[in-house]
Scaffold this active site. Structure first.
Site, mmCIF file in Angstrom:
data_model
loop_
_atom_site.group_PDB
_atom_site.id
_atom_site.type_symbol
_atom_site.label_atom_id
_atom_site.label_comp_id
_atom_site.label_asym_id
_atom_site.label_seq_id
_atom_site.Cartn_x
_atom_site.Cartn_y
_atom_site.Cartn_z
ATOM 1 N N GLY A 191 77.080 51.675 20.841
ATOM 2 C CA GLY A 191 77.450 52.913 20.177
ATOM 3 C C GLY A 191 77.517 52.778 18.676
ATOM 4 C CG ASP A 192 78.916 51.367 14.835
ATOM 5 O OD1 ASP A 192 78.074 51.167 13.941
ATOM 6 O OD2 ASP A 192 80.006 51.924 14.618
ATOM 7 C CG ASP A 193 75.557 49.308 12.431
ATOM 8 O OD1 ASP A 193 74.731 50.235 12.431
ATOM 9 O OD2 ASP A 193 76.498 49.220 11.623
#
Length: 464
Positions: free
Chosen positions: A235-237
């Site tokens: 959900g992020d990098d």
């Protein structure tokens, strides 16, 4: 069955914990009394263990063992490590913890505050500090962070402290994290910080693509790190390179440098494959990334910074990246914002220079690049060569957006902005990628063996 193992050691003593069941019993059903059995397996490590102990030696069962939410502290002595086993109990054939979730840590000195709240942070599920020779490894065994409860509390603003990570190792040397499946972390998955000689290898990291801040691997103020052969849905990098936040990172002054990233597959529709920053105030230097596949991801490589960050991002080398269905291939942001507090120095301007991208192919891309430096503080020395970006049917009319940057290009399709003038086909290999290896490449993984004897008293045993 899948296994997950933690191996922790120091220069004095080496400890092995088995956190999930291996194939311990191979015969058909046997009624045994005072029988002895051997538990053995091979594992790959940066160094083999002299002494070892199984977590099941301290009161646990061997059936369907699975890691759950709360912390096991890897510490610098066998006795303290064994004592920490009191945090665990067996419930319905799985390992759970009892009271350790109430543990909190002070904010990281290079951050000055927590990422979620102004105060400290909950201790991570697997946490260690001031260690030498640490191996956390398994046969693709699963560590489940049960993050949904944490994500809900984050969205509702109910957190008193910053969410825990799955694995955090601090102030340590010779660290290996390998061959594990990490799912549903409350926040970041793997966070080596203030450490050196770190190998992260063969991880599968899975989280819903809408889960908040579930970064995959975040090397933070680390020297000589190797990340390779990982598959990340986040959900992020997927990988976020960091080194401290604003005035706290500047004062702490510990950069991330000599970092290798290779053989990585990333899916992250709302973030980057590799992000440099935004917490980069201690500096980021000499990052080498190659042979990377991005699928349905917001951007391939992103540099995130802002006025007040200070520090630098320089000597960045990326080659051999394949990107499929992207919003941007390249993204640089000089106005990221998100400050630790209002005490940052507005005169602390980041230095972004010598950024090299080469030998890349992308398809179904909405916009080739969004490159935005800082007025009066341009990002310089940008080099892009031998890159072909296939635009999506509904791509932006202007494929390149460039402000406050300087550099060159060669053999790039579509044609870059005027700030990256084409040098012609003779310069197609202009963008540098170092030929000499980093010290971490000389750290070889060896095959080690673990063996222990246990007895069965009045137990019924069978196939596992």
């Amino acid at each position: 069955m899948d296994t997950a193992r933690i191996l922790a050691g120091t220069q004095v003593i080496h400890v092995l914990f088995v956190l999930a069941a291996t194939i311990l019993l191979r015969s058909n059903v046997v009624h045994a009394r005072h029988l002895h059995h051997w538990d053995s397996f091979d594992y790959c490590a940066i160094s083999c263990r002299v002494h070892s102990a199984s977590l099941t030696d301290f009161g646990g069962g061997r059936w369907n063992v699975k890691l759950f939410r709360r912390p096991l502290i890897i510490s610098a002595s066998l006795r303290r490590t064994v004592d920490q086993c009191s945090c665990w109990k067996v419930v319905d054939g799985r390992w759970e913890s009892t009271s350790c979730l109430s543990s909190q840590l002070e904010p990281l000195p290079s951050y000055g505050r927590g990422r979620d709240t102004e105060g400290g942070r909950y201790i991570s599920l697997i946490f260690g500090t001031n260690l030498t020779d640490v191996v956390i490894t398994g046969d693709n065994g699963t560590i489940d962070g049960q993050g949904e409860t944490w994500w809900n509390k984050f969205h509702k603003g109910e957190l008193q402290y910053t969410r825990p990570y799955l694995i955090e190792i601090m102030y340590s040397e010779n660290v290996q994290i390998s061959n594990l499946t990490l799912v549903n972390s409350p926040s970041w998955n793997v966070h080596p910080i203030y450490s050196r000689n770190v190998i992260v290898q063969g991880l599968t990291i899975l989280a819903p693509v809408t889960s908040p801040n579930t970064d995959g691997i975040n090397p933070d103020s680390c020297t000589n790190t190797r990340i390779e052969d990982c598959y990340i849905v986040s959900g992020d990098d997927c990988v976020a390179v960091k080194s401290g936040w604003d005035e706290y990172g500047i004062a702490f002054g510990m950069p991330t440098k000599q970092l290798v990233i290779r053989w990585l597959t990333c899916i992250s529709p709302f973030s980057a494959v590799i992000a440099l920053g935004s917490e980069m105030s201690g500096g980021i230097q000499d990052v080498r990334a190659e042979d990377i596949l991005a699928i349905n991801t917001e951007s391939g490589v992103r540099i995130k910074t802002a006025v007040g960050r200070g520090g630098y991002v320089k000597d960045i080398y990326v080659r051999g990246m394949t990107m499929k269905t992207m919003k941007w291939a390249f993204w640089m942001t000089g106005n990221y914002g998100s400050h630790a507090d209002n005490n940052y120095d507005p005169n602390a301007l980041p230095v972004i220079q010598n950024i090299n991208y080469r030998d890349m192919v992308a398809e179904n891309v909405t916009m080739a690049a969004r490159l935005e430096g800082i007025p009066g503080d341009p990002f310089t020395g940008i080099c892009i060569s031998n890159v072909t970006i296939g635009l999506a049917k509904k791509a932006k009319k202007v494929p390149w957006n460039c402000t406050d940057i300087e550099g060159i290009s060669s053999g790039v399709v579509p044609q870059p902005c005027d700030a990256l003038p084409d040098q012609g086909s003779g310069y197609i290999s202009e963008c540098n990628f170092p030929t000499e290896s980093l010290p971490i490449d000389n750290h070889e993984i060896q095959t080690c063996s673990y063996k222990r004897k246990y007895s069965l008293d009045n137990h019924v045993t069978g196939h596992l």
